[in-house]
Write an enzyme that holds these catalytic residues in place. Structure first.
Site, PDB file in Angstrom:
ATOM      1  N   ASP A  18       0.840  -1.179  -0.106  1.00 41.31           N
ATOM      2  CA  ASP A  18       0.031   0.105  -0.014  1.00 41.31           C
ATOM      3  C   ASP A  18       0.870   1.228  -0.047  1.00 41.31           C
ATOM      4  O   ASP A  18       1.920   1.291   0.569  1.00 41.31           O
ATOM      5  CB  ASP A  18      -0.853   0.000   1.301  1.00 41.31           C
ATOM      6  CG  ASP A  18      -2.271   0.843   1.191  1.00 41.31           C
ATOM      7  OD1 ASP A  18      -2.483   1.356   0.044  1.00 41.31           O
ATOM      8  OD2 ASP A  18      -2.820   1.010   2.335  1.00 41.31           O
ATOM      9  N   ASN A  66     -10.877  -2.582  -5.721  1.00 38.24           N
ATOM     10  CA  ASN A  66     -10.144  -1.471  -6.493  1.00 38.24           C
ATOM     11  C   ASN A  66     -10.722  -1.019  -7.854  1.00 38.24           C
ATOM     12  O   ASN A  66     -10.546  -0.089  -8.474  1.00 38.24           O
ATOM     13  CB  ASN A  66      -8.868  -1.693  -6.490  1.00 38.24           C
ATOM     14  CG  ASN A  66      -7.819  -2.050  -5.503  1.00 38.24           C
ATOM     15  OD1 ASN A  66      -6.809  -2.799  -5.108  1.00 38.24           O
ATOM     16  ND2 ASN A  66      -8.066  -0.782  -4.472  1.00 38.24           N
TER      17      ASN A  66
END
Ligand code: IPE
Ligand code: IPE
Ligand code: MG
Length: 247
Positions: A18, A66
């Site tokens: 991330d 996502n």
């Protein structure tokens, strides 16, 4: 690395990669550039994990959630996976890496699926580290698909409800045959799982590091592994106090 020995190196490390977007933002670059830089970190992490004797490295590359990002970013992430497999498959194969892909394959772009299948097929017999790519992966989606399959087996009389055991469920998940992760690392300072390996991570040690994924170096990786080596895993049991020498 003084704390790392063959017995303390985890068998399976999973990483929530991330912070690519923030890495790019901090430099006034488009988010895409952060993802590009992140692919370089992937190469280095696979190399380090292999050298240390880690047997399974799972990387969270694209989540089922996502898709809610802007279309251009989604398209860029798809393109990066494609380029990674195209460019790196031969090298990974030469380095004896076995590739597995977890996640839902049913709604992937037509040009991506054959590449994923090729990567798995080409490296199927390799005996080095297994690189598990979590792509279009979400734990709730994975469990939903598994439950549907089990329900269909019951409905068609192939399975009795009492035969649905934790082992049977594990064998129906995308990660079938892969041991549970000993350690889950998340970069970028966020401290959540974001729908990653919810079943498999039941007893995983969690380590959150502040570095953004493009800044995740070999040293950061080693420091996380050393921290893991000092953790005491109990799996719900108790630890016997160490007996004094001679007693
Ligand atoms: C991780 O970086 C990569 C993916 C989720 C695909 P992000 O893109 O989430 O970066 P941040 O969290 O916005 O910084
Ligand atoms: C998790 O990161 C998914 C991947 C690393 C692929 P996100 O950036 O998507 O997670 P949230 O939205 O911050 O929870
Ligand atoms: Mg993020």
């Amino acid at each position: 690395m003084q704390n790392l020995t063959a017995t303390t190196v985890p068998q399976h490390v999973a990483i929530i990669m991330d912070g690519n977007g923030r890495w790019a933002n901090a430099r006034g670059l488009p988010r895409t550039m952060g993802h590009r830089k992140g692919v370089e970190t992937v190469r280095a992490a696979v190399k380090t994990a292999g050298e240390l004797g880690i047997r399974y490295l799972t990387l969270f590359a694209f989540s089922s959630e996502n898709w809610s990002r802007p279309a251009a970013e989604v398209s860029d992430l798809m393109g990066l996976l494609k380029t990674f497999i195209r460019r790196d498959l031969a090298d990974l194969h030469r380095e004896n890496v076995r590739i597995r892909v977890i996640g839902d394959r049913s709604n992937l772009r037509g040009d991506i699926l054959p590449l994923l299948v090729e990567a798995e097929e080409t490296t199927r017999a390799n005996t080095g580290i297994t690189l598990v790519i979590a792509f279009n992966y979400g734990a709730r989606d994975e469990m939903t698909r598994a439950m549907r399959r089990l329900a269909a087996d019951v409905a068609e009389g192939r399975l009795r409800p009492e035969d649905i055991t934790p082992e049977r469920i594990a064998a129906t998940l995308d990660t079938s045959g892969i041991p549970d992760p000993d350690l889950i690392i998340r970069t970028s300072g966020e401290e959540r799982l974001s729908n990653f390996l919810l079943w498999q991570g039941a007893y995983s040690e969690l380590i959150f590091v502040p570095e953004l994924w493009p800044d995740f170096t070999r040293e950061t990786f080693l420091a996380a592994l050393e921290k893991y080596a000092c953790r005491e895993r109990r799996f719900g049991g108790v630890t016997e106090p160490t007996l004094a020498v001679g007693s």
